[in-house]
Design a protein around this motif. Structure first.
Motif, mmCIF file in Angstrom:
data_model
loop_
_atom_site.group_PDB
_atom_site.id
_atom_site.type_symbol
_atom_site.label_atom_id
_atom_site.label_comp_id
_atom_site.label_asym_id
_atom_site.label_seq_id
_atom_site.Cartn_x
_atom_site.Cartn_y
_atom_site.Cartn_z
ATOM 1 N N GLY A 89 4.011 15.502 5.633
ATOM 2 C CA GLY A 89 3.469 16.827 5.913
ATOM 3 C C GLY A 89 3.423 17.134 7.399
ATOM 4 N N PHE A 90 3.089 16.135 8.216
ATOM 5 C CA PHE A 90 3.095 16.324 9.671
ATOM 6 C C PHE A 90 4.507 16.627 10.168
ATOM 7 C CE2 PHE A 90 -0.851 13.968 9.140
ATOM 8 C CZ PHE A 90 -1.690 14.583 10.051
ATOM 9 N N VAL A 91 5.493 15.908 9.614
ATOM 10 C CA VAL A 91 6.885 16.105 10.032
ATOM 11 C C VAL A 91 7.355 17.510 9.684
ATOM 12 C CG1 VAL A 91 9.253 15.310 9.710
ATOM 13 C CG2 VAL A 91 7.384 13.647 9.766
ATOM 14 N N ILE A 92 7.050 17.954 8.470
ATOM 15 C CA ILE A 92 7.526 19.261 8.006
ATOM 16 C C ILE A 92 6.840 20.394 8.760
ATOM 17 C CG2 ILE A 92 7.630 20.816 6.024
ATOM 18 C CD1 ILE A 92 9.593 18.457 5.901
ATOM 19 N N PHE A 93 5.522 20.358 8.849
ATOM 20 C CA PHE A 93 4.794 21.505 9.401
ATOM 21 C C PHE A 93 4.840 21.562 10.921
ATOM 22 C CE2 PHE A 93 3.259 22.214 5.192
ATOM 23 C CZ PHE A 93 2.984 23.569 5.160
ATOM 24 N N SER A 94 5.123 20.450 11.584
ATOM 25 C CA SER A 94 5.301 20.538 13.035
ATOM 26 C C SER A 94 6.550 21.349 13.357
ATOM 27 C CB SER A 94 5.396 19.133 13.641
ATOM 28 O OG SER A 94 6.510 18.430 13.123
ATOM 29 N N ILE A 95 7.624 21.141 12.595
ATOM 30 C CA ILE A 95 8.863 21.904 12.805
ATOM 31 C C ILE A 95 8.693 23.353 12.363
ATOM 32 C CG2 ILE A 95 11.275 22.110 12.127
ATOM 33 C CD1 ILE A 95 10.906 19.843 13.990
ATOM 34 N N LEU A 96 8.025 23.574 11.209
ATOM 35 C CA LEU A 96 7.826 24.938 10.725
ATOM 36 C C LEU A 96 6.927 25.726 11.673
ATOM 37 C CD1 LEU A 96 7.404 24.449 6.851
ATOM 38 C CD2 LEU A 96 9.453 25.084 8.135
ATOM 39 N N GLY A 97 5.934 25.041 12.281
ATOM 40 C CA GLY A 97 5.092 25.712 13.269
ATOM 41 C C GLY A 97 5.887 26.146 14.485
ATOM 42 N N PHE A 98 6.813 25.304 14.908
ATOM 43 C CA PHE A 98 7.691 25.647 16.031
ATOM 44 C C PHE A 98 8.565 26.849 15.681
ATOM 45 C CE2 PHE A 98 12.126 24.858 17.534
ATOM 46 C CZ PHE A 98 11.951 25.314 18.833
ATOM 47 N N MET A 99 9.079 26.873 14.447
ATOM 48 C CA MET A 99 9.930 27.978 14.023
ATOM 49 C C MET A 99 9.128 29.283 13.942
ATOM 50 S SD MET A 99 12.215 28.217 10.568
ATOM 51 C CE MET A 99 13.074 29.723 10.119
ATOM 52 N N ALA A 100 7.894 29.216 13.399
ATOM 53 C CA ALA A 100 7.050 30.405 13.306
ATOM 54 C C ALA A 100 6.717 30.944 14.702
ATOM 55 C CB ALA A 100 5.775 30.072 12.540
ATOM 56 N N HIS A 101 6.465 30.036 15.619
ATOM 57 C CA HIS A 101 6.184 30.445 17.000
ATOM 58 C C HIS A 101 7.399 31.139 17.613
ATOM 59 C CE1 HIS A 101 4.637 30.230 21.114
ATOM 60 N NE2 HIS A 101 5.821 29.743 21.472
ATOM 61 N N HIS A 102 8.566 30.608 17.334
ATOM 62 C CA HIS A 102 9.791 31.182 17.888
ATOM 63 C C HIS A 102 10.046 32.583 17.336
ATOM 64 C CE1 HIS A 102 13.761 30.727 19.849
ATOM 65 N NE2 HIS A 102 14.192 31.477 18.843
ATOM 66 N N LEU A 103 9.713 32.797 16.051
ATOM 67 C CA LEU A 103 9.943 34.092 15.413
ATOM 68 C C LEU A 103 8.774 35.048 15.598
ATOM 69 C CD1 LEU A 103 11.499 32.936 12.010
ATOM 70 C CD2 LEU A 103 12.702 34.007 13.918
ATOM 71 N N ASN A 104 7.664 34.512 16.162
ATOM 72 C CA ASN A 104 6.466 35.318 16.335
ATOM 73 C C ASN A 104 5.933 35.832 14.994
ATOM 74 O OD1 ASN A 104 4.410 36.472 17.846
ATOM 75 N ND2 ASN A 104 5.494 38.420 18.098
ATOM 76 N N VAL A 105 5.922 34.937 13.998
ATOM 77 C CA VAL A 105 5.388 35.280 12.679
ATOM 78 C C VAL A 105 4.386 34.202 12.276
ATOM 79 C CG1 VAL A 105 7.477 36.493 11.954
ATOM 80 C CG2 VAL A 105 7.235 34.046 11.464
ATOM 81 N N ASP A 106 3.678 34.463 11.189
ATOM 82 C CA ASP A 106 2.721 33.495 10.669
ATOM 83 C C ASP A 106 3.459 32.331 10.018
ATOM 84 O OD1 ASP A 106 0.541 32.669 8.329
ATOM 85 O OD2 ASP A 106 -0.384 33.376 10.179
ATOM 86 N N VAL A 107 2.836 31.140 10.045
ATOM 87 C CA VAL A 107 3.465 29.955 9.452
ATOM 88 C C VAL A 107 3.702 30.151 7.962
ATOM 89 C CG1 VAL A 107 3.185 27.474 8.997
ATOM 90 C CG2 VAL A 107 2.453 28.433 11.180
ATOM 91 N N SER A 108 2.827 30.905 7.315
ATOM 92 C CA SER A 108 2.961 31.120 5.873
ATOM 93 C C SER A 108 4.266 31.817 5.516
ATOM 94 C CB SER A 108 1.786 31.948 5.352
ATOM 95 O OG SER A 108 1.742 33.217 5.987
ATOM 96 N N GLU A 109 4.853 32.561 6.480
ATOM 97 C CA GLU A 109 6.085 33.290 6.203
ATOM 98 C C GLU A 109 7.321 32.402 6.256
ATOM 99 O OE1 GLU A 109 6.663 37.032 8.121
ATOM 100 O OE2 GLU A 109 4.510 37.421 8.303
ATOM 101 N N VAL A 110 7.187 31.226 6.853
ATOM 102 C CA VAL A 110 8.337 30.315 6.913
ATOM 103 C C VAL A 110 8.120 29.083 6.040
ATOM 104 C CG1 VAL A 110 9.021 31.050 9.215
ATOM 105 C CG2 VAL A 110 7.431 29.143 8.967
ATOM 106 N N ALA A 111 6.881 28.895 5.539
ATOM 107 C CA ALA A 111 6.587 27.735 4.685
ATOM 108 C C ALA A 111 7.233 27.919 3.324
ATOM 109 C CB ALA A 111 5.077 27.551 4.539
ATOM 110 N N ASP A 112 7.772 26.856 2.795
ATOM 111 C CA ASP A 112 8.430 26.896 1.488
ATOM 112 C C ASP A 112 8.354 25.503 0.885
ATOM 113 O OD1 ASP A 112 9.779 27.791 -0.701
ATOM 114 O OD2 ASP A 112 11.530 28.527 0.381
ATOM 115 N N HIS A 113 8.837 25.364 -0.342
ATOM 116 C CA HIS A 113 8.855 24.064 -0.999
ATOM 117 C C HIS A 113 10.107 23.952 -1.848
ATOM 118 C CE1 HIS A 113 7.318 26.710 -4.114
ATOM 119 N NE2 HIS A 113 7.578 25.783 -5.016
ATOM 120 N N GLY A 114 10.374 22.745 -2.336
ATOM 121 C CA GLY A 114 11.538 22.527 -3.186
ATOM 122 C C GLY A 114 12.835 22.693 -2.420
ATOM 123 N N PRO A 115 13.908 23.097 -3.111
ATOM 124 C CA PRO A 115 15.200 23.293 -2.436
ATOM 125 C C PRO A 115 15.127 24.302 -1.303
ATOM 126 C CG PRO A 115 15.487 23.266 -4.823
ATOM 127 C CD PRO A 115 14.010 23.289 -4.579
#
Length: 655
Positions: A352-378
């Motif tokens: 979870g730390f590995v996944i959400f650290s990268i997703l947090g970086f991506m959300a910051h880059h897009l200037n959106v909430d983390v919930s908008e880039v969080a996903d699961h499965g494929p």
């Protein structure tokens, strides 16, 4: 010198014999099943079991569940379910397979009427093995696609992209309008453009690469279209790799797991270190861990925690029984069950730390909430995370590492799924020829698995893959596990089973596990089943709603494993001795004469073989009287046992 050696040798042999639990003057007990085979050492079993339990779900399901169900607050019900359901069930299946040294079919000599449970496990493992290897083959495809200077899902200037594609990386040397729009979105130069991104759903290059290039997804589950030859080729590669690793059964797979079960942790650590150094990583981790304590009162949170523990550990698949069946008889599977279960859950939290650290970086880059880039499965493995990797320097390297990790995680589970089927077939036939030619059986099962996976490589393959994932191994696993607990604890008898475990380990199961096996775990399993039924929603994939006929096929897949149980039970009752139905029912539930330890040196007490044919006729009465005496003595001894669990009358060899 020879005389001295001759004098010393008998004493050494005597000491060795006593150390192995043998009586002086008798052959030394090796505790090895030379006909069936054993693990090379105990580390191989632990690594294989860790590889089996730690799979793709630990990376692409648990972090999202944790984030959605209250962050750090979800950890509380998660670990409660681990202690009261996960570890006890894990220990039960390991001890079950190890005691009998049989696969998921042979162990049901304990109560032949319930052999349908073993067939149900085989059906479930077949379904999972088919679609699981397709997921692995897609990871292979992405792994090969990452061997380039520029990841193909980086920009929106490819033939498969649509006008709605919006990239996160600024392209260089491209002067078309689409590139300019993409550049403005990423740099945030125009506030209007950012507002548009926030108000409309963004179609990323990685999503279009996944849908329009890799899958070439059709518009309906019934529209198969063409077979995607690149994916089909990767599927062949995946099955060949699995076959080669299992070509000599546990002897070869036991060596492979030294790498496949450990290297994913190296990759996770590398990605974790890289992830936490990125801007916005802390925000992502906060989304992952921030406790929302009010959600603990939500039954859905507890249901998700119980379900995740149950499915993550691989209970009722048949794999745990199969892997444990290759242990030596006196192996301490109690210790192993705790180590493996805790390792599995700790890996989920770490991922979870590995996944959400990268997703947090991506959300910051897009200037959106983390919930908008969080996903699961494929969606996480093949869309969200690959897109985030394009933002990193030397992105192909990180992509190679990530997909190589997914491949290894998948292979660890796939090894056990295939070995479960092969072992069940070989044990059931049991001839010398089939044992000598186990490699042929392994190859045959791999070929059949490949052919059955071909429809999942078509343009409608992703629909069928998700259908199998949602239905083939859902509530059916819960039913199978519940019936297994009832059979062992109440049909065979909890006192008998506790004594079997004590004979095997040298100490009885701790009272906590005895209570869980009899009461707590079955109740939790029933809760999971009820929760699954209440929370059921028809499957969807993005905006696609599955038609009714496909859902009917999904339910048929789910029921196909469960219906094995009553069908075989009726068959066994009809073939059992007796003049009335109750007599036949009673006889079909009795343990088979072959039930017990596989090696004659371990068949002591009431498992000891009769000396002559004349003794066979009077043996059941003697055994029944002896068992009653032993049970009384056992009840008394339980109150005075020592700290190590041994008793004064215990004559079995220690572990």
């Amino acid at each position: 010198m020879n005389k001295l050696f001759a004098c010393v040798k008998p004493s050494l042999l005597g000491a060795m014999a006593r150390g192995n639990g043998a009586v002086p003057g008798e052959p030394v007990k090796t505790d090895k099943n030379s006909r069936r085979g054993n693990w090379g050492n105990q580390i191989e079993f632990i690594l294989t079991s860790v590889g089996y339990a730690v799979g793709l779900g630990n990376v692409w399901r648990f972090p999202y569940l944790c984030y959605r169900n209250g962050g750090g607050a979800f950890m509380f019900p998660y670990f409660i379910m681990l202690v009261f359901c996960g570890i006890p069930l894990f220990f039960l299946e390991l001890s079950f397979g190890q005691f009998a040294s049989q696969g998921c079919l042979g162990v049901w000599r304990i109560s032949p009427m319930f052999k349908g449970v073993g067939y149900g496990m085989m059906v479930v493992s077949t379904y999972i093995g088919i679609y699981y290897n397709v997921v692995i083959c897609i990871a292979f495809y992405y792994f090969f696609s990452s061997m380039t200077n520029l990841l193909p899902w980086t920009y929106c200037n490819n033939p498969w992209n649509t006008p709605t594609c919006n990239g996160v990386v600024t392209p260089t040397g491209i002067n078309n309008t689409l590139a300019n729009v993409t550049r403005s979105l990423v740099t945030g130069a125009a506030e209007v453009a950012v507002e548009v991104v926030n108000k409309t759903k963004r179609t990323s290059p990685s999503e279009e690469y996944w849908k329009h290039y890799v899958l070439k997804i059709s518009d309906d589950i019934g529209n198969f279209g063409e077979v995607r030859l690149p994916i089909l080729g990767c599927l062949a590669v995946s099955w060949v790799v699995v076959f080669l690793c299992l070509i000599r059964g546990v002897k070869s797979s036991g060596k492979v797991v030294y790498f496949t079960a450990t290297f994913p942790y190296v990759v996770l650590t590398i990605l974790f270190i890289r992830g936490i150094t990125l801007e916005g990583a802390v925000t992502g981790i906060k989304y992952y861990l921030t406790p929302q304590w009010h959600k603990i009162l939500d039954a859905k949170v507890w249901g998700d925690a119980a379900s995740q523990i149950f499915y993550s550990l691989g209970c009722a698949w048949g794999g745990l029984i199969t892997m444990a069946s290759y242990n030596k008889f006196h192996n301490n599977c109690y210790r192993d069950s705790i180590i493996i279960s805790i390792t599995n859950c700790a890996t989920s939290v770490y991922a979870g730390f590995v996944i959400f650290s990268i997703l947090g970086f991506m959300a910051h880059h897009l200037n959106v909430d983390v919930s908008e880039v969080a996903d699961h499965g494929p969606g996480l493995a093949f869309v969200a995370y690959p897109e985030a990797l394009t933002l990193l320097p030397i992105s192909p390297l990180w992509s190679l590492l990530f997909f190589f990790m997914l491949i290894l995680l998948g292979l660890g589970t796939q090894f056990c799924l295939l070995e479960t089927l092969v072992t069940a077939i070989v044990d059931e036939i049991g001839t010398d020829w089939i044992i000598r030619n186990k490699t042929v059986v392994t190859g045959g099962v791999a070929i059949v698995g490949f052919l059955l996976g071909v429809p999942l490589t078509t343009q409608a393959g992703i629909y069928w893959l998700l259908l199998m994932d949602n239905y083939a191994a859902s509530f059916s696993l819960v039913i199978i596990s519940c019936i297994m607990c009832i059979c062992i604890m109440y049909v065979y008898g909890h006192k008998k089973y506790f004594k079997d475990v004590e004979m095997m380990l040298g100490f009885p199961p701790p009272i906590f596990f005895r209570v869980c096996w009899r009461f707590v775990s079955p109740i939790i399993i029933s809760f999971i089943l009820i929760f699954t039924v209440i929370q059921y929603k028809p499957i969807t994939y993005n905006d696609y709603v599955y038609p009714g006929w496909s859902l009917a096929i999904g339910f048929l897949m789910a029921m196909s494993s469960v219906t094995c149980i009553p069908i075989y039970a009726l068959y066994k009752i009809s073939k059992s001795e007796g003049t009335t139905f109750l007599e036949r029912l009673k006889n079909s539930c009795k343990a088979d004469i072959k039930w017990g330890p596989a090696l004659s040196e371990h068949r002591i007490g009431h498992y000891a073989a009769p000396v002559s044919e004349g003794e066979v006729e009077v043996r059941p009465l003697k055994e029944e009287l002896k068992e009653k005496e032993d049970e009384k003595r056992d009840e008394i001894s339980l109150t005075i046992q020592g700290s190590n669990g041994s008793t004064a009358h215990n004559t079995t060899p220690s572990a």
